[in-house]
Design a protein around this motif. Structure first.
Motif, PDB file in Angstrom:
ATOM      1  N   ASP A  57       0.823  -1.218   0.000  1.00  0.00           N
ATOM      2  CA  ASP A  57       0.000   0.000   0.000  1.00  0.00           C
ATOM      3  C   ASP A  57       0.857   1.269   0.000  1.00  0.00           C
ATOM      4  OD1 ASP A  57      -2.401  -1.498   0.067  1.00  0.00           O
ATOM      5  OD2 ASP A  57      -2.201  -1.734   2.234  1.00  0.00           O
ATOM      6  N   ASN A  58       1.866   1.288  -0.855  1.00  0.00           N
ATOM      7  CA  ASN A  58       2.677   2.483  -1.058  1.00  0.00           C
ATOM      8  C   ASN A  58       2.591   2.908  -2.518  1.00  0.00           C
ATOM      9  OD1 ASN A  58       4.149   3.370   1.484  1.00  0.00           O
ATOM     10  ND2 ASN A  58       4.607   1.185   1.521  1.00  0.00           N
ATOM     11  N   LEU A  59       3.566   3.657  -2.982  1.00  0.00           N
ATOM     12  CA  LEU A  59       3.558   4.185  -4.352  1.00  0.00           C
ATOM     13  C   LEU A  59       4.768   3.699  -5.138  1.00  0.00           C
ATOM     14  CD1 LEU A  59       2.566   7.880  -3.474  1.00  0.00           C
ATOM     15  CD2 LEU A  59       1.036   6.013  -4.139  1.00  0.00           C
ATOM     16  N   LEU A  60       5.199   2.490  -4.888  1.00  0.00           N
ATOM     17  CA  LEU A  60       6.406   1.951  -5.515  1.00  0.00           C
ATOM     18  C   LEU A  60       6.114   1.547  -6.963  1.00  0.00           C
ATOM     19  CD1 LEU A  60       7.639  -0.277  -2.561  1.00  0.00           C
ATOM     20  CD2 LEU A  60       8.314   2.070  -3.108  1.00  0.00           C
ATOM     21  N   LEU A  77       1.662  -5.901  -2.047  1.00  0.00           N
ATOM     22  CA  LEU A  77       0.366  -5.615  -2.671  1.00  0.00           C
ATOM     23  C   LEU A  77      -0.056  -4.170  -2.408  1.00  0.00           C
ATOM     24  CD1 LEU A  77      -1.935  -8.720  -2.131  1.00  0.00           C
ATOM     25  CD2 LEU A  77      -0.972  -7.862  -4.258  1.00  0.00           C
ATOM     26  N   GLY A  78      -0.716  -3.585  -3.401  1.00  0.00           N
ATOM     27  CA  GLY A  78      -1.165  -2.213  -3.265  1.00  0.00           C
ATOM     28  C   GLY A  78      -0.205  -1.201  -3.835  1.00  0.00           C
ATOM     29  N   ASN A  79       0.911  -1.669  -4.446  1.00  0.00           N
ATOM     30  CA  ASN A  79       1.840  -0.778  -5.130  1.00  0.00           C
ATOM     31  C   ASN A  79       1.593  -0.825  -6.635  1.00  0.00           C
ATOM     32  OD1 ASN A  79       3.963   0.341  -3.095  1.00  0.00           O
ATOM     33  ND2 ASN A  79       3.730  -1.814  -2.527  1.00  0.00           N
ATOM     34  N   PRO A  80       1.883   0.252  -7.356  1.00  0.00           N
ATOM     35  CA  PRO A  80       1.610   0.263  -8.803  1.00  0.00           C
ATOM     36  C   PRO A  80       2.301  -0.848  -9.578  1.00  0.00           C
ATOM     37  CG  PRO A  80       1.967   2.499  -8.015  1.00  0.00           C
ATOM     38  CD  PRO A  80       2.291   1.590  -6.860  1.00  0.00           C
ATOM     39  N   PHE A  81       3.532  -1.241  -9.195  1.00  0.00           N
ATOM     40  CA  PHE A  81       4.221  -2.246 -10.004  1.00  0.00           C
ATOM     41  C   PHE A  81       3.631  -3.646  -9.843  1.00  0.00           C
ATOM     42  CE2 PHE A  81       7.767  -2.097  -6.575  1.00  0.00           C
ATOM     43  CZ  PHE A  81       7.038  -2.918  -5.727  1.00  0.00           C
ATOM     44  N   ILE A 122       7.158 -16.611   1.392  1.00  0.00           N
ATOM     45  CA  ILE A 122       5.806 -16.052   1.342  1.00  0.00           C
ATOM     46  C   ILE A 122       5.855 -14.699   0.644  1.00  0.00           C
ATOM     47  CG2 ILE A 122       3.836 -15.237   2.700  1.00  0.00           C
ATOM     48  CD1 ILE A 122       4.619 -17.175   4.884  1.00  0.00           C
ATOM     49  N   LEU A 123       5.044 -14.541  -0.380  1.00  0.00           N
ATOM     50  CA  LEU A 123       4.935 -13.280  -1.107  1.00  0.00           C
ATOM     51  C   LEU A 123       3.477 -12.855  -1.123  1.00  0.00           C
ATOM     52  CD1 LEU A 123       6.032 -11.000  -2.877  1.00  0.00           C
ATOM     53  CD2 LEU A 123       5.808 -12.504  -4.859  1.00  0.00           C
ATOM     54  N   ASP A 124       3.216 -11.684  -0.558  1.00  0.00           N
ATOM     55  CA  ASP A 124       1.859 -11.125  -0.508  1.00  0.00           C
ATOM     56  C   ASP A 124       0.878 -12.099   0.152  1.00  0.00           C
ATOM     57  OD1 ASP A 124       2.777  -8.845  -1.793  1.00  0.00           O
ATOM     58  OD2 ASP A 124       2.386  -9.660  -3.775  1.00  0.00           O
ATOM     59  N   GLY A 125       1.343 -12.754   1.205  1.00  0.00           N
ATOM     60  CA  GLY A 125       0.486 -13.656   1.961  1.00  0.00           C
ATOM     61  C   GLY A 125       0.302 -15.022   1.370  1.00  0.00           C
ATOM     62  N   LYS A 126       0.913 -15.318   0.204  1.00  0.00           N
ATOM     63  CA  LYS A 126       0.772 -16.616  -0.430  1.00  0.00           C
ATOM     64  C   LYS A 126       2.108 -17.347  -0.420  1.00  0.00           C
ATOM     65  CE  LYS A 126      -2.946 -15.169  -3.549  1.00  0.00           C
ATOM     66  NZ  LYS A 126      -3.380 -15.060  -4.964  1.00  0.00           N
ATOM     67  N   GLU A 127       2.044 -18.607  -0.061  1.00  0.00           N
ATOM     68  CA  GLU A 127       3.265 -19.411   0.020  1.00  0.00           C
ATOM     69  C   GLU A 127       3.794 -19.726  -1.373  1.00  0.00           C
ATOM     70  OE1 GLU A 127       4.835 -23.565   2.120  1.00  0.00           O
ATOM     71  OE2 GLU A 127       2.754 -22.886   2.337  1.00  0.00           O
ATOM     72  N   ILE A 128       5.103 -19.741  -1.502  1.00  0.00           N
ATOM     73  CA  ILE A 128       5.765 -20.057  -2.765  1.00  0.00           C
ATOM     74  C   ILE A 128       6.176 -21.524  -2.725  1.00  0.00           C
ATOM     75  CG2 ILE A 128       7.717 -19.529  -4.271  1.00  0.00           C
ATOM     76  CD1 ILE A 128       7.764 -16.737  -2.969  1.00  0.00           C
ATOM     77  N   SER A 129       5.683 -22.304  -3.660  1.00  0.00           N
ATOM     78  CA  SER A 129       6.036 -23.728  -3.678  1.00  0.00           C
ATOM     79  C   SER A 129       7.479 -23.905  -4.129  1.00  0.00           C
ATOM     80  CB  SER A 129       5.097 -24.494  -4.615  1.00  0.00           C
ATOM     81  OG  SER A 129       5.296 -24.088  -5.960  1.00  0.00           O
ATOM     82  N   GLU A 130       8.076 -24.970  -3.656  1.00  0.00           N
ATOM     83  CA  GLU A 130       9.468 -25.259  -4.014  1.00  0.00           C
ATOM     84  C   GLU A 130       9.611 -25.518  -5.509  1.00  0.00           C
ATOM     85  OE1 GLU A 130      13.425 -25.451  -3.536  1.00  0.00           O
ATOM     86  OE2 GLU A 130      11.921 -24.869  -2.042  1.00  0.00           O
ATOM     87  N   THR A 131       8.591 -26.135  -6.117  1.00  0.00           N
ATOM     88  CA  THR A 131       8.634 -26.406  -7.558  1.00  0.00           C
ATOM     89  C   THR A 131       8.654 -25.107  -8.356  1.00  0.00           C
ATOM     90  OG1 THR A 131       7.423 -28.472  -7.210  1.00  0.00           O
ATOM     91  CG2 THR A 131       7.473 -27.585  -9.443  1.00  0.00           C
ATOM     92  N   SER A 132       7.785 -24.177  -7.981  1.00  0.00           N
ATOM     93  CA  SER A 132       7.745 -22.897  -8.680  1.00  0.00           C
ATOM     94  C   SER A 132       9.054 -22.135  -8.537  1.00  0.00           C
ATOM     95  CB  SER A 132       6.587 -22.047  -8.149  1.00  0.00           C
ATOM     96  OG  SER A 132       5.352 -22.686  -8.362  1.00  0.00           O
TER      97      SER A 132
END
Length: 368
Positions: free
Chosen positions: A180-183, A205-209, A228-238
């Motif tokens: 929630d900034n202006l990045l 989340l909440g930034n323009p990019f 964890i990115l934006d509250g969602k877990e990153i799987s090892e496969t990804s």
């Protein structure tokens, strides 16, 4: 208008720390470790709090404090909760050398400062400051350098930030909340979080990019240890797939740069490869099929054929003969020549151009 008093302090304890009958108030306050004084409309903290010498956790959030209270007698504090007050400046915290968690979200602070002595600070929460329109949260470089080796969690969400380059010195961050900034600059983000090798949680989340294509994939590649990115877990496969793809792309890029560098060296140091000049395209003759033309014969050979044909005609005029005539040019003829045909051919042959010397049979070229 509520001022913190001894009575209010006594009512702000848990059920496990009740005052004993034979215990004095001074002794009671001295052994307190936790005070729950949230949402009491407190706007002033007096000297009575100094009696709580062994206090480690102080909850003062959701009150009406205009400034951080003086807590130089409470040097055992490790957690201080001051969010959702009306505090405008970070001050009076230097004596709290054991402080590890500081919560200042929801106040009116515009500059992160005054934390130079907090060498044990691990978590700093300063999100959603109520600032004048057009202003953003600022960072004091000296303060950031002082806490760079200790701080592990930083929450700067909702502070109108258009850049986070100032926090790149915080190499030991485990969690960064900058949502929630202006990045807008993904390259700056890669530069900042690329050096945070311990970062395992990131909120953006909440930034323009965040609206850019492949935003999530690009961030996962930037921070190799992110879980964890934006509250969602990153799987090892990804993660493994994206990192392998990025590594292969970098190899191709280095090869391309190496080829360009080698090609430039062939033309001299610092020379740039230029495009080769276009090949000149000469006009081609029109693609037409020429008409058939009977090749010319030397005059002597032509006379022999004519004489031989005349003798055959006189012996047997009713019989037709076939003659295969092979000229010096290697062309085989199988047509029967008649007098009428020869008479038609003779003017045509005489009208032909001069023959080359090797076909004329004489010293020079002549007309048929």
């Amino acid at each position: 208008m509520v001022k913190l008093t001894i009575d209010l302090i006594a009512r702000g304890t848990s059920g496990y720390t009740k005052k004993k009958r034979d215990e004095s108030m001074h002794q009671y306050l001295k052994r307190l470790t936790h005070l729950y004084l949230e949402d009491r409309c407190i706007d002033e903290v007096g000297e009575d709090l100094s009696m709580c010498r062994n206090l480690t956790v102080l909850y003062l959030y959701d009150n009406q404090l205009l400034k951080i209270p003086t807590l130089h007698h409470n040097q055992h504090l490790t957690m201080l909760y001051l969010q959702n007050n009306d505090i405008h400046k970070i001050e009076h915290l230097s004596p709290l050398i054991r402080l590890s968690k500081l919560y200042l979200g929801g106040n009116c602070i515009t500059v992160i400062e005054g934390l130079d002595k907090l060498e044990n600070l691990q978590e700093l929460h300063i999100e959603n400051q109520r600032m004048p329109p057009g202003e953003k949260l600022l960072f004091d470089p000296r303060t950031l350098r002082a806490i760079s080796s200790s701080v592990q969690v930083l929450n700067i969400a909702g502070n109108n930030l258009d850049s986070i380059r100032d926090i790149e010195c915080l190499r030991n961050l485990y969690q960064l909340h900058a949502n929630d900034n202006l990045l807008t600059d993904m390259k700056e983000l890669a530069h900042v979080i690329g050096g945070m090798f311990r970062l395992w949680r990131l909120d953006l989340l909440g930034n323009p990019f965040c609206h850019k294509a492949k935003y999530r994939d690009r961030v996962i590649v930037m921070a190799k240890n992110l879980d964890i990115l934006d509250g969602k877990e990153i799987s090892e496969t990804s993660r493994r797939f994206l990192h392998n793809w990025h590594d292969a792309r970098e190899v191709q890029k280095k090869r391309r740069e190496e080829n360009i560098r080698k090609g430039s060296a062939e033309f001299g140091d610092g020379a740039l490869l230029r495009e080769l000049p276009p090949v000149k395209d000469y006009p081609r003759p029109p693609n037409k099929i020429p008409g058939y033309m009977m090749p010319g014969l030397p005059r002597k050979q032509f006379d022999e054929i004519l004489a031989r044909t005349n003798s055959n005609l006189t012996e047997d005029t009713s019989q037709k003969h076939s003659a295969n005539v092979k000229t010096r040019s290697g062309i085989l003829r199988s047509n029967t020549l008649r007098r009428s045909d020869l008479q038609r051919m003779l003017p045509l042959s005489r009208s032909m151009t001069r023959l080359p010397q090797h076909l004329s049979g004489g010293g020079g070229s002549h007309l048929l």
